[in-house]
Design a protein around this motif. Structure first.
Motif, PDB file in Angstrom:
ATOM      1  N   ASP A 436       0.838  -1.194   0.000  1.00  9.64           N
ATOM      2  CA  ASP A 436       0.000   0.000   0.000  1.00  9.64           C
ATOM      3  C   ASP A 436       0.879   1.252   0.000  1.00  9.64           C
ATOM      4  N   LEU A 437       0.747   2.089  -1.026  1.00 12.27           N
ATOM      5  CA  LEU A 437       1.540   3.311  -1.125  1.00 12.27           C
ATOM      6  C   LEU A 437       1.308   4.221   0.076  1.00 12.27           C
ATOM      7  N   CYS A 438       0.068   4.280   0.538  1.00  9.78           N
ATOM      8  CA  CYS A 438      -0.256   5.123   1.689  1.00  9.78           C
ATOM      9  C   CYS A 438       0.443   4.607   2.942  1.00  9.78           C
ATOM     10  N   ALA A 439       0.516   3.297   3.098  1.00 13.56           N
ATOM     11  CA  ALA A 439       1.221   2.721   4.247  1.00 13.56           C
ATOM     12  C   ALA A 439       2.715   2.998   4.159  1.00 13.56           C
ATOM     13  N   CYS A 440       3.244   3.055   2.950  1.00 13.63           N
ATOM     14  CA  CYS A 440       4.663   3.314   2.743  1.00 13.63           C
ATOM     15  C   CYS A 440       5.036   4.740   3.134  1.00 13.63           C
ATOM     16  N   TYR A 441       4.251   5.717   2.680  1.00 12.00           N
ATOM     17  CA  TYR A 441       4.581   7.130   2.917  1.00 12.00           C
ATOM     18  C   TYR A 441       3.798   7.752   4.067  1.00 12.00           C
ATOM     19  N   GLU A 442       2.766   7.074   4.544  1.00  7.87           N
ATOM     20  CA  GLU A 442       1.975   7.458   5.718  1.00  7.87           C
ATOM     21  C   GLU A 442       1.109   8.713   5.516  1.00  7.87           C
ATOM     22  N   PHE A 443       1.654   9.753   4.871  1.00  9.16           N
ATOM     23  CA  PHE A 443       0.906  10.991   4.616  1.00  9.16           C
ATOM     24  C   PHE A 443       0.295  11.544   5.903  1.00  9.16           C
ATOM     25  N   LYS A 444       1.199  11.994   6.759  1.00 12.64           N
ATOM     26  CA  LYS A 444       0.846  12.591   8.058  1.00 12.64           C
ATOM     27  C   LYS A 444       0.029  11.625   8.913  1.00 12.64           C
ATOM     28  N   ASN A 445       0.437  10.377   8.900  1.00 14.89           N
ATOM     29  CA  ASN A 445      -0.140   9.334   9.752  1.00 14.89           C
ATOM     30  C   ASN A 445      -1.589   8.988   9.435  1.00 14.89           C
ATOM     31  N   ILE A 446      -2.083   9.371   8.255  1.00 12.80           N
ATOM     32  CA  ILE A 446      -3.477   9.044   7.946  1.00 12.80           C
ATOM     33  C   ILE A 446      -3.652   7.539   7.771  1.00 12.80           C
ATOM     34  N   SER A 447      -2.606   6.862   7.287  1.00 15.77           N
ATOM     35  CA  SER A 447      -2.676   5.402   7.178  1.00 15.77           C
ATOM     36  C   SER A 447      -2.726   4.762   8.560  1.00 15.77           C
ATOM     37  N   LYS A 448      -1.941   5.300   9.482  1.00 13.46           N
ATOM     38  CA  LYS A 448      -1.946   4.785  10.853  1.00 13.46           C
ATOM     39  C   LYS A 448      -3.317   4.958  11.502  1.00 13.46           C
ATOM     40  N   ARG A 449      -3.962   6.090  11.244  1.00 15.26           N
ATOM     41  CA  ARG A 449      -5.299   6.319  11.813  1.00 15.26           C
ATOM     42  C   ARG A 449      -6.305   5.295  11.281  1.00 15.26           C
ATOM     43  N   SER A 450      -6.151   4.922  10.022  1.00 11.54           N
ATOM     44  CA  SER A 450      -7.091   3.949   9.444  1.00 11.54           C
ATOM     45  C   SER A 450      -6.947   2.587  10.110  1.00 11.54           C
ATOM     46  N   ARG A 451      -5.726   2.167  10.362  1.00 11.54           N
ATOM     47  CA  ARG A 451      -5.528   0.866  11.011  1.00 11.54           C
ATOM     48  C   ARG A 451      -6.011   0.898  12.455  1.00 11.54           C
ATOM     49  N   GLU A 452      -5.855   2.052  13.118  1.00 12.23           N
ATOM     50  CA  GLU A 452      -6.361   2.183  14.485  1.00 12.23           C
ATOM     51  C   GLU A 452      -7.882   2.102  14.520  1.00 12.23           C
ATOM     52  N   TYR A 453      -8.506   2.587  13.485  1.00 13.14           N
ATOM     53  CA  TYR A 453      -9.968   2.518  13.423  1.00 13.14           C
ATOM     54  C   TYR A 453     -10.442   1.078  13.237  1.00 13.14           C
ATOM     55  N   VAL A 454      -9.812   0.353  12.342  1.00  8.46           N
ATOM     56  CA  VAL A 454     -10.215  -1.038  12.098  1.00  8.46           C
ATOM     57  C   VAL A 454     -10.047  -1.882  13.358  1.00  8.46           C
ATOM     58  N   THR A 455      -8.981  -1.637  14.110  1.00  8.86           N
ATOM     59  CA  THR A 455      -8.718  -2.447  15.303  1.00  8.86           C
ATOM     60  C   THR A 455      -9.393  -1.905  16.559  1.00  8.86           C
ATOM     61  N   GLY A 456     -10.191  -0.851  16.414  1.00  6.39           N
ATOM     62  CA  GLY A 456     -10.993  -0.371  17.536  1.00  6.39           C
ATOM     63  C   GLY A 456     -10.303   0.599  18.475  1.00  6.39           C
ATOM     64  N   LYS A 457      -9.148   1.143  18.065  1.00 11.06           N
ATOM     65  CA  LYS A 457      -8.454   2.087  18.941  1.00 11.06           C
ATOM     66  C   LYS A 457      -9.043   3.487  18.862  1.00 11.06           C
ATOM     67  N   ILE A 458      -9.669   3.821  17.741  1.00 10.52           N
ATOM     68  CA  ILE A 458     -10.420   5.073  17.626  1.00 10.52           C
ATOM     69  C   ILE A 458     -11.818   4.730  17.123  1.00 10.52           C
ATOM     70  N   ASP A 459     -12.777   5.642  17.328  1.00 15.60           N
ATOM     71  CA  ASP A 459     -14.184   5.314  17.107  1.00 15.60           C
ATOM     72  C   ASP A 459     -14.799   5.880  15.828  1.00 15.60           C
ATOM     73  N   ASN A 460     -14.141   6.856  15.185  1.00 14.61           N
ATOM     74  CA  ASN A 460     -14.776   7.472  14.017  1.00 14.61           C
ATOM     75  C   ASN A 460     -13.698   7.948  13.048  1.00 14.61           C
ATOM     76  N   PHE A 461     -13.459   7.176  12.002  1.00 13.02           N
ATOM     77  CA  PHE A 461     -12.402   7.547  11.064  1.00 13.02           C
ATOM     78  C   PHE A 461     -12.805   8.738  10.207  1.00 13.02           C
ATOM     79  N   ALA A 462     -14.057   8.826   9.834  1.00 12.91           N
ATOM     80  CA  ALA A 462     -14.499   9.911   8.945  1.00 12.91           C
ATOM     81  C   ALA A 462     -14.182  11.272   9.558  1.00 12.91           C
ATOM     82  N   SER A 463     -14.440  11.433  10.849  1.00 15.78           N
ATOM     83  CA  SER A 463     -14.178  12.722  11.490  1.00 15.78           C
ATOM     84  C   SER A 463     -12.676  12.963  11.641  1.00 15.78           C
TER      85      SER A 463
END
Length: 493
Positions: A436-463
């Motif tokens: 995943d290109l986004c996982a490679c470059y992260e783009f200000k940790n937006i990729s990290k936020r997505s994985r945290e959402y899937v695993t339940g660490k945050i509650d609302n990815f859209a916001s």
């Protein structure tokens, strides 16, 4: 035995001929009319396919030292010891090492680094000093190879001879998704054993699956029914209060699933999610905030972010200890962690791909862990890029021929070696590995936020995405600007 079988066939043929001869008698008149003679065309067989390295090149390098540098240790291997050790991966890489030295008359040396940061620093120092010590680099794509690319430290491999990225030992989706307007600065494939260990998989406890009456997992995969919803359903059926205290916990009981945070991102990719898409001019655009992406993430969050059935294990040393100790039905991890941790598992286990989003999704998608040090680059200080390209292509081919089967053996550990269905699953998993290109470059940790959402660490990815979209878009623009500058520099040379 084969010899006895052939002998029996020959005897049977001779007896048959004798019988036919006796039955025809000795008074048969021979047909001497040449016009009645039967002619047969000689049988022809297809010429064997030539050995790839024999046709690639016969070039040799008269004992030149060829030095590779990379993150390299047991969990994330790239290189080998100076001899066979009995470790499967070391020994197949050593076999490849000897084949390369013998064929190309090179003296191969390795600079093993304990981490991606140390690897990058050594390469950067060499580039700054115009030192051509390192001929080939292997590092993680996240916080590793990506930085070397953006800082202008690598060669465009699309311009070099010998490297044929259409061959199956190079990840085709990686090339499609990462190339920039015909330029290739980073590849992954059989040149690194960590490529094969980067694959994300699902593991299940075979014995407990039978005890709980779960369906045939392999059949679900083959029938296209191994989906996120199906796995959620099976997880809801897979817990047991072993100590009788009325509480199901992962330390003392049987819990449904253990996985690590990075698997959240991998589940998104395996469900068909695309965080970055191509623009009409061959550039890149963020799409992780699109309605389709949010819908995928929401569905995965509802299933895998449910703490009553999933346990997130982010230990650096033991990602699936709860599974190997018999306390979870399922585990999701990269092969590089399974490689070291499954050795101590007593119970029989099975290997499956990550689930599809739904049955409408055509294929299972294997996502590679971007922290595996399998990203291959050639530093711009290399003076003999032709040698680097030839050795790299040969490494890729030998990786597919020698290293990949060794990884299969490590994965199965002899427990499932006779299980044809597990072998079929591995063939499916290793058909191609998507990064995943986004996982490679992260783009200000937006990729990290997505994985945290899937695993339940945050509650609302859209916001969260809405709050960080401007910074993520700017980070993408910065990456594209850096690649544009490299393109202009390459075109000017």
């Amino acid at each position: 035995m084969k010899t006895a079988r052939i002998t029996s066939l020959l005897l049977a043929s001779m007896m048959l001929l004798s019988t036919v001869s006796c039955a025809s008698g000795g008074n048969e008149t021979k047909d001497t009319d040449p016009t009645n003679a039967v002619t047969t065309e000689p049988e022809t067989t297809a010429a064997p396919e030539p050995y790839y390295l024999d046709v690639l090149s016969d070039k040799t390098f008269d004992g030149t030292t060829f030095t590779m540098i990379g993150e390299d240790y047991e969990q994330r291997p790239n290189f080998c010891q100076e001899e066979m050790t009995g470790n499967v991966i070391n020994d197949v890489v050593y076999e490849r090492h000897m084949a390369l030295e013998t064929r190309y008359k090179v003296n191969i040396e390795y600079s093993s680094q304990p981490g991606r940061k140390e690897c990058n620093n050594a390469v950067k120092d060499a580039i700054a000093a115009q030192d051509d010590t390192y001929d080939l680099v292997f590092n993680s794509m996240t916080s590793g190879a990506n930085n070397l690319i953006l800082e202008g430290g690598v060669v465009d491999m699309a311009t070099l001879p010998y490297l044929d990225f259409t061959k199956p030992w190079w990840s085709q989706t990686m090339l499609k998704d990462f190339n920039y307007k015909g330029h290739t600065y980073l590849v992954v494939g059989g040149s690194s054993p960590s490529y094969y260990l980067s694959a994300s998989v699902t593991l299940f406890n075979v014995e407990e699956a039978k005890n709980f009456g779960l369906p045939d997992m392999y059949a679900l995969v083959k029938e296209g029914k191994w989906t996120a919803d199906k796995m959620g359903e099976l997880m809801s059926m897979s817990s047991k209060d072993l100590n009788g205290d009325g509480v199901i916990d992962v330390s003392n009981d049987l819990f449904p699933l253990v996985f690590s945070s990075e698997v959240g991102r991998n589940l998104y990719v395996s469900a068909g999610g695309e965080a970055v898409v191509r623009t009409e001019d061959g550039g890149f655009a963020l799409s992780i905030g699109s309605k389709n992406s949010i819908d995928i993430l929401d569905k995965l969050h509802n299933i895998f972010g449910n703490k009553s059935v999933t346990f997130v294990q982010d230990s650096g040393s033991a990602k699936i200890a709860e599974f190997t100790s018999g306390h979870t039905m399922f585990a999701m991890t990269a092969m590089m962690f399974a490689n070291t941790e499954l050795r101590g598992m007593i119970a029989e286990y099975g290997v499956l791909p990550l689930p599809k989003l739904d049955e409408a999704q055509e294929d299972y998608i294997t996502c590679g862990n971007p922290f595996a040090p399998c990203g291959m680059l050639i530093p711009r200080t290399v003076t003999n890029t032709e040698m680097s390209a030839l050795i790299a292509e040969a490494m890729g081919f030998l990786g597919e021929e020698i290293v990949r089967p060794g990884v299969y053996n490590v994965t199965l550990h002899g427990k499932l070696a006779q299980d044809e269905q597990s072998s079929e699953m591995l063939e499916l998993i290793y058909r191609d590995i998507v990064f995943d290109l986004c996982a490679c470059y992260e783009f200000k940790n937006i990729s990290k936020r997505s994985r945290e959402y899937v695993t339940g660490k945050i509650d609302n990815f859209a916001s969260v995405y809405a709050e960080n979209e401007a910074a993520a878009q700017q980070a993408l623009k910065d990456m594209v600007d850096a690649l544009e500058q490299k393109e202009k520099t390459a075109d000017a040379q």
